[in-house]
Design a protein around this motif. Structure first.
Motif, PDB file in Angstrom:
ATOM      1  N   MET A  79     -38.113 -12.152  21.296  1.00 33.02           N
ATOM      2  CA  MET A  79     -37.061 -11.137  21.368  1.00 33.02           C
ATOM      3  C   MET A  79     -37.267 -10.061  20.292  1.00 33.02           C
ATOM      4  SD  MET A  79     -35.387 -11.876  24.003  1.00 33.02           S
ATOM      5  CE  MET A  79     -34.012 -10.776  23.887  1.00 33.02           C
ATOM      6  N   THR A  80     -37.673 -10.465  19.124  1.00 29.29           N
ATOM      7  CA  THR A  80     -37.896  -9.494  18.050  1.00 29.29           C
ATOM      8  C   THR A  80     -39.062  -8.580  18.396  1.00 29.29           C
ATOM      9  OG1 THR A  80     -37.021 -11.044  16.422  1.00 29.29           O
ATOM     10  CG2 THR A  80     -38.333  -9.210  15.582  1.00 29.29           C
ATOM     11  N   ARG A  81     -40.136  -9.144  18.901  1.00 34.35           N
ATOM     12  CA  ARG A  81     -41.281  -8.309  19.294  1.00 34.35           C
ATOM     13  C   ARG A  81     -40.894  -7.361  20.430  1.00 34.35           C
ATOM     14  NH1 ARG A  81     -43.938 -13.183  18.273  1.00 34.35           N
ATOM     15  NH2 ARG A  81     -44.123 -13.664  20.475  1.00 34.35           N
ATOM     16  N   ALA A  82     -40.051  -7.816  21.348  1.00 28.55           N
ATOM     17  CA  ALA A  82     -39.585  -6.943  22.432  1.00 28.55           C
ATOM     18  C   ALA A  82     -38.727  -5.807  21.873  1.00 28.55           C
ATOM     19  CB  ALA A  82     -38.802  -7.750  23.460  1.00 28.55           C
ATOM     20  N   LEU A  83     -37.894  -6.108  20.895  1.00 32.86           N
ATOM     21  CA  LEU A  83     -37.069  -5.079  20.255  1.00 32.86           C
ATOM     22  C   LEU A  83     -37.961  -4.040  19.566  1.00 32.86           C
ATOM     23  CD1 LEU A  83     -34.413  -3.876  19.130  1.00 32.86           C
ATOM     24  CD2 LEU A  83     -34.636  -5.491  17.240  1.00 32.86           C
ATOM     25  N   ILE A  84     -38.970  -4.490  18.845  1.00 33.37           N
ATOM     26  CA  ILE A  84     -39.885  -3.576  18.152  1.00 33.37           C
ATOM     27  C   ILE A  84     -40.615  -2.696  19.164  1.00 33.37           C
ATOM     28  CG2 ILE A  84     -41.987  -3.463  16.747  1.00 33.37           C
ATOM     29  CD1 ILE A  84     -40.883  -6.034  15.314  1.00 33.37           C
ATOM     30  N   HIS A  85     -41.025  -3.277  20.272  1.00 35.46           N
ATOM     31  CA  HIS A  85     -41.687  -2.505  21.328  1.00 35.46           C
ATOM     32  C   HIS A  85     -40.731  -1.453  21.897  1.00 35.46           C
ATOM     33  CE1 HIS A  85     -44.429  -1.655  24.612  1.00 35.46           C
ATOM     34  NE2 HIS A  85     -43.420  -1.818  25.453  1.00 35.46           N
ATOM     35  N   GLN A  86     -39.485  -1.837  22.104  1.00 35.13           N
ATOM     36  CA  GLN A  86     -38.482  -0.905  22.635  1.00 35.13           C
ATOM     37  C   GLN A  86     -38.246   0.242  21.652  1.00 35.13           C
ATOM     38  OE1 GLN A  86     -34.752  -2.832  23.473  1.00 35.13           O
ATOM     39  NE2 GLN A  86     -33.922  -1.064  24.544  1.00 35.13           N
ATOM     40  N   VAL A  87     -38.171  -0.059  20.364  1.00 38.77           N
ATOM     41  CA  VAL A  87     -37.992   0.982  19.344  1.00 38.77           C
ATOM     42  C   VAL A  87     -39.187   1.937  19.371  1.00 38.77           C
ATOM     43  CG1 VAL A  87     -37.956   1.407  16.847  1.00 38.77           C
ATOM     44  CG2 VAL A  87     -36.490  -0.372  17.829  1.00 38.77           C
ATOM     45  N   ALA A  88     -40.391   1.396  19.422  1.00 40.52           N
ATOM     46  CA  ALA A  88     -41.592   2.231  19.431  1.00 40.52           C
ATOM     47  C   ALA A  88     -41.623   3.144  20.664  1.00 40.52           C
ATOM     48  CB  ALA A  88     -42.838   1.360  19.382  1.00 40.52           C
TER      49      ALA A  88
END
Length: 98
Positions: A79-88
């Motif tokens: 979930m954290t990696r998905a959030l970081i991808h979404q931010v990017a």
């Protein structure tokens, strides 16, 4: 509740975020980020989101703005990696806008 822990060494300032990041806690993270940036203008800033448990839209906007200003977001977990991808992705789409 939000907890921001700051670790600074060798040109890198690492902000470790724990808890809930929402509109009311934005000033706390903003102060930590801007303080780190002002303390070491040439240093890198990294934000570890591994222990983030909640984020709202306003806080997401802050992370996008931080990312656009060369803050490196890190974290473990799907979930954290998905959030970081979404931010990017959000940062890139704003950069591409005229």
């Amino acid at each position: 509740m939000l907890k921001v822990t700051i670790h600074a060494e060798h040109g890198l300032t690492r902000l470790v975020i724990e808890g809930r990041l929402f509109q009311d806690s934005i000033p706390e993270l903003t102060r930590a980020w801007l303080g780190a940036r002002d303390a070491t203008p040439d240093g890198a800033i990294e934000v570890d989101l591994s222990d983030l448990t909640y984020i709202d839209r306003a806080a997401m906007t802050l992370l996008v703005n931080m990312h656009r200003q060369a803050v490196h977001l890190t974290g473990s977990g799907t979930m954290t990696r998905a959030l970081i991808h979404q931010v990017a992705q959000a940062a890139r789409s704003r950069d591409a806008a005229p």
